[in-house]
Structure formats: structure tokens, C-alpha cells
Write an enzyme that holds these catalytic residues in place. Structure first.
Site, short mmCIF file in Angstrom:
data_model
loop_
_atom_site.label_atom_id
_atom_site.label_comp_id
_atom_site.label_asym_id
_atom_site.label_seq_id
_atom_site.Cartn_x
_atom_site.Cartn_y
_atom_site.Cartn_z
N GLU A 123 -38.67 23.26 -72.79
CA GLU A 123 -39.11 23.73 -74.11
C GLU A 123 -38.81 22.69 -75.19
O GLU A 123 -37.80 22.00 -75.10
CB GLU A 123 -38.36 25.03 -74.46
CG GLU A 123 -38.44 26.06 -73.35
CD GLU A 123 -37.50 27.25 -73.56
OE1 GLU A 123 -36.94 27.38 -74.68
OE2 GLU A 123 -37.34 28.03 -72.62
N LYS A 125 -37.16 21.55 -78.48
CA LYS A 125 -36.03 22.05 -79.25
C LYS A 125 -36.42 21.98 -80.72
O LYS A 125 -36.48 20.91 -81.31
CB LYS A 125 -34.77 21.22 -78.97
CG LYS A 125 -33.52 21.81 -79.57
CD LYS A 125 -32.28 21.14 -78.98
CE LYS A 125 -30.99 21.77 -79.48
NZ LYS A 125 -30.79 21.65 -80.91
N ASP A 127 -36.35 22.15 -84.62
CA ASP A 127 -35.30 21.86 -85.58
C ASP A 127 -35.43 22.78 -86.78
O ASP A 127 -36.04 22.45 -87.78
CB ASP A 127 -35.39 20.39 -86.02
CG ASP A 127 -34.08 19.92 -86.61
OD1 ASP A 127 -33.10 20.69 -86.59
OD2 ASP A 127 -34.04 18.78 -87.09
N TYR A 243 -37.80 31.92 -78.31
CA TYR A 243 -37.44 31.24 -77.06
C TYR A 243 -36.56 32.08 -76.15
O TYR A 243 -35.97 31.57 -75.21
CB TYR A 243 -36.81 29.87 -77.32
CG TYR A 243 -35.64 29.87 -78.29
CD1 TYR A 243 -34.43 30.47 -77.97
CD2 TYR A 243 -35.75 29.23 -79.52
CE1 TYR A 243 -33.37 30.46 -78.84
CE2 TYR A 243 -34.68 29.20 -80.41
CZ TYR A 243 -33.50 29.82 -80.06
OH TYR A 243 -32.44 29.81 -80.93
N LYS A 334 -31.35 15.36 -76.14
CA LYS A 334 -31.56 15.00 -77.54
C LYS A 334 -32.51 13.81 -77.70
O LYS A 334 -32.43 12.85 -76.93
CB LYS A 334 -30.21 14.65 -78.16
CG LYS A 334 -29.27 15.83 -78.27
CD LYS A 334 -29.69 16.84 -79.31
CE LYS A 334 -29.14 16.43 -80.66
NZ LYS A 334 -29.40 17.46 -81.68
N CYS A 431 -43.43 -10.67 -112.18
CA CYS A 431 -43.93 -10.30 -110.86
C CYS A 431 -43.33 -11.22 -109.79
O CYS A 431 -43.38 -12.44 -109.93
CB CYS A 431 -45.46 -10.42 -110.85
SG CYS A 431 -46.17 -10.28 -109.21
N CYS A 434 -46.25 -13.67 -108.46
CA CYS A 434 -46.93 -14.70 -109.25
C CYS A 434 -46.21 -15.05 -110.55
O CYS A 434 -46.63 -15.97 -111.25
CB CYS A 434 -48.37 -14.27 -109.55
SG CYS A 434 -48.47 -12.93 -110.76
N CYS A 448 -48.00 -5.53 -112.25
CA CYS A 448 -48.05 -6.96 -112.51
C CYS A 448 -49.28 -7.23 -113.37
O CYS A 448 -50.37 -6.73 -113.09
CB CYS A 448 -48.15 -7.71 -111.19
SG CYS A 448 -48.80 -9.38 -111.38
N CYS A 454 -52.71 -13.26 -109.25
CA CYS A 454 -51.59 -12.83 -108.42
C CYS A 454 -52.00 -12.83 -106.95
O CYS A 454 -52.96 -12.14 -106.58
CB CYS A 454 -51.14 -11.44 -108.85
SG CYS A 454 -49.79 -10.82 -107.86
#
Ligand code: IVH
Length: 693
Positions: A123, A125, A127, A243, A334, A431, A434, A448, A454
């Protein structure tokens, strides 16, 4: 449904109708919420629900606790009541590698003296938060948290609000097969969780309303179940997977002998059981299951932190029994954690395609969600403020699914803190790509100002310049621009006009003919309008409408280049923000240089032509509704106005055309009703092109 029931005395027909309504609503709740496969339209469901509410309002004495109207009880609780579990809620022993898994199986075989392979229930698990549901005579009477395993808390008021949780079993008495009877006292166990998408939605809403966001879906589920007010719980998208189940009366025998039979039974009664549960023979197959599940993990809309393997046959489970805290017949395998702690070594700034400057955390490398991560996005400066983050902080990072890792939390008062010195994060003045000045863009973002020069914005600025509303160079699409920039053939928009046939023809997937066509298209684009040229420069805040306003007002590029802020603000629809953007862009030496090179390369327009807008659509009224994919509404409006048309906000008999994109609503209905011609985007584009020519 006779309306005789809405007044008068309690009759058997009324009682029958109430029972039927409740059964039908429970049935549709199950198909809608649990199976995600509604059988009837929402309106039909609403009608059933309204009818039930109406009858119950007239006869409150007939309201039953399992009625679907009773999911949200009225008053908030003042505190939680303790509940003692009749069967303790154990936790699971963990295994971390194949050897431990094999030991687990070997211990089972030895204890059972087994001669054939053991069958395992495999199954996901989930969370979330473990829950125990107590059904008496098929009616949900109590829901409780696991607590310390012996005593938990009564959360019935909250759990009742989950559409996944049937208030009565069976949910939909099967018409064809005989259902096993629901035991008189049945305890169902499972995990309440929040889906990833539900979690994103809850957090987005919290952000928008200035509320507190949750760190992850598990915390969101736990926090929601700890609400005292079930009305809040009812607004949160919590779900359930079951479950396990226990028959609580010793004298009653269970209608199942194995977990697989339990799950089949729970499903048939209408309880949600995870669809990825499978049975396998022997531990080597559980490993294959775990690997398969891990590969699917990122695509699931709920979080799983591993797989659980349980001996399937309940008789064998009973023979194996328990250790102090965990059953001998089950283990948890796990998966790599999706959240871990690490240290922020530095915060750097990246320039996006459109010039947006984004802070990125440089991390002490950490293994999270199955990969080693050394960078995490911080989104924007407001996010850094929200997190209270400084360089040197220990933080929790999260990488769930395939998403980019993000910092979710600063660990405060941490004794293990990575560096003693903390340093605040500051937006750079220039920036990083550039060196152009960085400017605020609205309240949260920074941008920028390098635009055309740039390198981080280069491809995007070239793409914009060549696109339809701008110079409209046919055949010069995103892919080709990418290829040309990567090959070093063009660095900025001016370079486009120096491309040679031989250079193009030598490119991959480009023939002689297409190269020649492209050279012709580029040449054709040299002759343009000032509006298209200004729009193509990609000045922040300058869309097609503003470009048209600027071109019409100043008449020539020279006049525009000479304009100061007051002169710019004199342009209709140009306010202080746009004026500042335009002036700032045009005063950058780098941008002036590109403009000069474009003109040297022969890009030209007739200065006077832009002043007098065309009148081909004079006297025609348009209404725009829905979203357009190839242009903004403002741009569409500007192009129509440039042709002399009027753009109105609502549809009337005077409307000549309605332009409708996806999401069009009442305006489209009105157009149909008044028989106003409707253009979709394709038709509208063709229409514009025809009239602009
Ligand atoms: S079986 C004695 N099955 O994991 C068996 N638990 O550490 C106990 N969980 O508290 C639980 N998915 O919250 C089981 N398919 C699953 C599960 C599952 C999630 C959680 C549950 C439990 C914890 C066990």
C-alpha cells in the site's frame, strides 16, 4: 416528489421521500467526491439538496444525524474531548534496505513455520493524519485522532464535513449483488490528507487574503482537523483513504478473512480505498512494488512518504501478533524525504527571460525528494520578508513531486545553526547579467532595465521584436531565434538585419529555399511603422496601444528621443509611471546604440503616416470579450482604434462586431441574442490584416 409534503402532517410518504433523498445525495457525494465521476449535473444535485433542506426545515423533528445536511454542525467546540481507542492504534516499524526487508520476511516465515510464500498487501503510505472512524449500525458516530495510540481526540465535528467520509454505510445499496452486512460496531481506519492541488489552492487563498500559509499538505491537514469550528474545516479540501477495519463486537464475525477482502468490502460499502493497493507473493515482489510506486510518486496528487507491506491474511496477522509498539506483520518502507533541513550559504539573483530578477538560495547541498539539491527558489523579496530569511540561516527545504525546490521555513533558535553570522538579503542595484540598473516593477517584483542589451533577456527581446505586432518577420520564430543566438550569429535585434543567406542556409534543418525566404522577409520588415518599431523595442509598460499613442503624438523618433518627462506625460493615456519607464529606457546608452544600429541597417518608416490613423473602420463599434491568445486586449483595442473603429464595453443593437475569445460570458450571449456578428480570434486576425493592408 409531491408537494403535499411541504405542508401538513408527517406521512409515511414524507418519511420515504426524506430517506430516498438522503440515499441519493449520499450516492452522488460518493460518485462526485470519492470516485471523481459525477453521474448527474451539479444543478440536479443542488436541486436534490435544496429539496432535502426544504423538507427538513419544515420538519426539524425528522432530521437524522446521518443526513447530508448535517455535515457541518452549527456551533464551534470549546475544546477537544479525549477518546480511548478500543483497539490501540499502533505505529509501523521501518525498513531502510533490502536486507532489512528480507529479515522481516524471514522472521515471519520462522514464526509461522510457513512452507509457502507469504502474500503481502502493498500500500502507499499516505502522508496525512491517521483517523479512526466508528460506525454503529452503519451510522458514523465518532471520529478520533490517533493521539498516543491509546487515547486520541474526538474530531467527529470536523470529519463529518469531509465528503469522502460516508455518514451512513452502505452508501449506495448495490442493485445487483448482495452486499455483505455492515457489522453492528465497525471501526474503520485510514489517513486523512490534503491533495497537493488542494494545498496549493488553500495557500494561494491564504496569501491573497493575508492569512497564514501552511508549510506542507500534511500540516495543512493536521491544522485543519485541529479546528474547533467545523465551518472552517468544511471549506478545506480534505480527503480520506482507508487502510484497515476492525469488527468491534467479539461475538460478531467479520465478513472478510484478509486485507484484500477487507478493502473490497469497504469499497463496496462506499468507503474510499487507495487504488494503488496491490497484493503480491513474497518480499522480492514488495520491492518491485516499492520501486514502481516511487517512480509514480511525483505524478500523484497526494503525498506519500513510503510503502506499507502487510501480511494479507488476517489469521496469520493474529498468529504473528505485536511487539511493544508495532505489529510483527507489517513494515513501512520509507521513501526519500521531501523536506530536509540545510543551511543557506548565500542568496544570489537571477535574471529571467523578461528581466524579472529572482532571488535564489545557494544551499549547503542536501538530499531531498531523491536528488541532491544546492539551490532553491525564493520567488521574490516579499517571500524573503515573509520567511524572515537571512543568509546563514538554517532552513527547511522542500522538493515535492517534480517541482523546483523551495525554502519553506526558517528554523529559529537552532543550536546547530550553520553560521553564527546572519546577513540580510539585499536586492542588487545593478543587473547581475548586464550591469544595467535594477528597478522596482510594482510592489513585489524587481526588473533589469537592460532590455535590448541584457544577455539574459536577449532571446526574449529578439523574439518580441520579430513578432507579429512588432516588425512581423515571417519565418523567424522562437526555435530559429534560439538557434541563431546560440550559434552566436545574432546578439541583439539589430544583428537580425545583417544575417546573410549563406549563414542561414548552413543552419541545421534550414534549406536553401527557406534561407532565401527568410532574407526576403527580413528585408521586407525594414519598412515598418514607428508604432511597430516602438512596440518592438519592448520598453516596459509599452504595449501596442501606448506605442500607437506615442507615435501619433510625437510623429517622429527624433521628437520622442528629445522628450522629457512632462512632454511624455502630455501624451494621452501616458501617466507618470509609463513616462518614467519610456524616458529611462530611451536614455540608456546601450538602448540608444541598438536603435541607431537598427536605423543604420535600413529600418525605416514614414514619419507622417502614423499621425493620421486610418478611417477604414470609422463608424464601426466593436466589443471585445474573453481572452485572446496572440495579443492583449489593449493591443487589439489599439489596432482597432488605429483603423478608426470605436471599442465599447457592452453589447447593444449598435454593436457591429463582437470579438470573443475563450472564457467569453454574458457579452457573447448578448451578441448571439441580438444577432451581432461574432468573430473568434482567427477570424479577427484575418479581419485586422485585411483592413490594415
Ligand atoms: S497501517 C498497525 N497503512 O502511517 C498498522 N498506516 O507509522 C498501523 N499510514 O499512523 C497503520 N498510510 O498514519 C497503515 N496504508 C497505510 C498507511 C498508514 C499511511 C500512516 C498512519 C500510521 C503511520 C504508521
Amino acid at each position: 416528489m409531491s408537494d403535499a409534503h411541504t405542508s401538513g402532517a408527517v406521512t409515511t410518504a414524507l418519511v420515504d421521500e426524506l430517506a430516498q433523498l438522503r440515499a441519493r445525495i449520499h450516492h452522488h457525494d460518493y460518485f462526485y467526491h470519492t470516485l471523481d465521476a459525477p453521474e448527474i449535473p451539479d444543478a440536479e444535485y443542488d436541486r436534490l439538496f435544496a429539496r432535502l433542506e426544504q423538507l427538513e426545515a419544515l420538519h426539524p423533528e425528522l432530521i437524522t444525524p446521518d443526513s447530508p445536511t448535517q455535515r457541518v454542525g452549527s456551533a464551534p467546540l470549546s475544546g477537544f474531548v479525549q477518546v480511548t481507542h478500543e483497539v490501540p492504534m499502533m505505529s509501523l516499524a521501518k525498513v531502510f534496505d533490502e536486507a532489512e526487508l528480507q529479515d522481516f520476511e524471514a522472521r515471519i516465515i520462522k514464526r509461522l513455520d510457513a512452507t509457502s510464500a507469504i502474500r503481502f498487501s502493498c500500500e502507499p503510505k499516505i502522508d496525512g493524519v491517521a483517523v479512526s472512524l466508528l460506525y454503529e449500525d452503519g451510522v458514523l458516530v465518532r471520529a478520533a485522532t490517533r493521539g498516543d495510540g491509546v487515547t486520541g481526540e474526538d474530531i467527529t465535528h470536523n470529519v463529518r464535513t469531509l465528503r469522502d467520509v460516508p455518514l451512513r454505510l452502505p452508501v449506495h445499496p448495490a442493485a445487483h449483488e448482495a452486499l455483505p452486512a455492515v457489522p453492528a460496531r465497525l471501526e474503520v481506519r485510514g489517513e486523512i490528507y490534503m491533495s497537493r492541488s488542494g494545498f496549493e489552492a488553500v495557500n494561494a487563498q491564504a496569501l491573497a487574503s493575508g492569512g497564514k500559509t501552511f508549510v506542507n499538505p500534511r500540516n495543512a491537514a493536521a491544522g485543519t482537523l485541529r479546528q474547533l469550528d467545523p465551518r472552517i474545516t468544511a471549506t478545506r479540501p480534505l480527503r480520506l483513504f482507508c487502510y484497515g477495519a476492525n469488527v468491534l463486537d467479539a461475538q460478531e464475525s467479520a465478513p472478510w478473512q484478509s486485507l484484500s477482502e477487507t478493502f473490497a468490502c469497504l469499497r463496496r460499502w462506499g468507503l474510499p480505498v487507495n487504488p494503488l493497493i496491490e497484493q503480491v507473493e513474497g518480499v522480492s515482489q514488495t520491492l518491485a512494488y516499492a520501486n514502481d510506486l516511487l517512480a509514480r510518486r511525483a505524478a500523484l496528487d497526494y503525498e506519500i512518504d513510503g510503502a506499507v507491506f502487510k501480511v494479507d491474511r488476517l489469521q496469520l496477522q493474529a498468529e504473528l501478533g505485536f511487539n511493544a509498539r508495532t505489529p510483527r506483520w507489517a513494515v513501512a518502507w520509507k521513501f526519500p524525504a521531501e523536506e530536509v533541513a540545510t543551511v543557506v550559504r548565500d542568496v544570489e539573483f537571477q535574471v529571467g527571460r523578461t528581466g524579472t530578477i529572482t532571488p535564489v538560495a545557494r544551499l549547503e547541498p542536501a538530499f531531498v525528494g531523491g536528488v541532491t539539491v544546492s539551490n532553491a527558489t525564493l520567488h521574490n523579496m516579499a517571500e524573503i520578508v515573509r520567511l524572515g530569511l537571512q543568509i546563514g540561516d538554517r532552513v527547511i527545504i522542500r522538493r515535492a513531486g517534480d517541482v523546483i525546490p523551495k525554502v519553506v521555513k526558517v528554523i529559529e533558535d537552532d543550536t546547530e545553526s550553520g553560521t553564527a553570522e546572519r546577513r540580510p538579503v539585499q536586492m542588487p542595484a545593478c543587473c547581475p547579467a548586464c550591469g544595467s540598473p535594477v528597478e522596482p516593477d510594482g510592489e513585489i517584483l524587481f526588473r533589469c532595465s537592460g532590455g535590448l542589451v541584457c544577455p539574459a533577456q536577449r532571446k526574449e527581446s529578439i523574439r518580441h521584436f520579430c513578432a507579429r505586432g512588432a516588425l512581423n518577420i515571417e519565418g523567424l520564430g522562437d526555435k530559429l531565434i534560439e538557434q541563431l543566438v546560440d550559434a552566436g550569429l545574432i546578439h541583439d535585434v539589430a544583428d537580425v538585419f545583417h544575417l546573410q543567406h549563406a549563414q542561414l542556409a548552413a543552419l541545421e534543418r534550414m534549406g536553401d529555399k527557406s534561407a532565401a525566404n527568410l532574407v526576403t522577409a527580413i528585408d521586407k520588415a525594414r519598412s515598418t511603422t514607428l508604432t511597430r518599431f516602438l512596440y518592438g523595442l519592448g520598453i516596459p509598460e509599452v504595449g501596442e496601444a501606448t506605442a500607437l499613442a506615442l507615435a501619433s503624438h510625437f510623429g517622429s523618433l527624433e521628437a520622442l528621443l528629445a522628450a522629457d518627462i512632462p512632454a511624455l506625460e502630455a501624451v494621452p493615456d501616458v501617466g507618470p509611471i509609463v513616462a518614467a519607464r519610456v524616458q529611462h529606457f530611451l536614455e540608456q546608452a546601450a538602448n540608444r546604440d541598438v536603435i541607431a544600429r537598427l536605423r543604420e541597417a535600413g529600418v525605416h518608416w514614414a514619419d507622417q503616416a502614423v499621425i493620421a490613423a486610418s478611417d477604414v473602420l470609422a463608424g464601426k463599434t466593436f466589443v471585445l470579450t474573453g481572452t485572446l491568445e496572440t495579443m492583449t486586449r489593449d493591443d487589439a483595442k489599439a489596432r482597432l482604434q488605429a483603423l478608426g473603429a470605436k471599442v465599447a464595453g457592452s453589447v447593444s443593437k449598435k454593436t457591429d462586431y463582437v470579438v470573443a475569445g475563450p472564457g467569453a460570458g454574458s457579452k457573447l450571449d448578448k451578441a448571439v441574442e441580438l444577432e451581432v456578428p461574432v468573430l473568434d480570434e482567427t477570424a479577427f486576425l484575418a479581419f485586422l490584416t485585411e483592413h490594415e493592408a
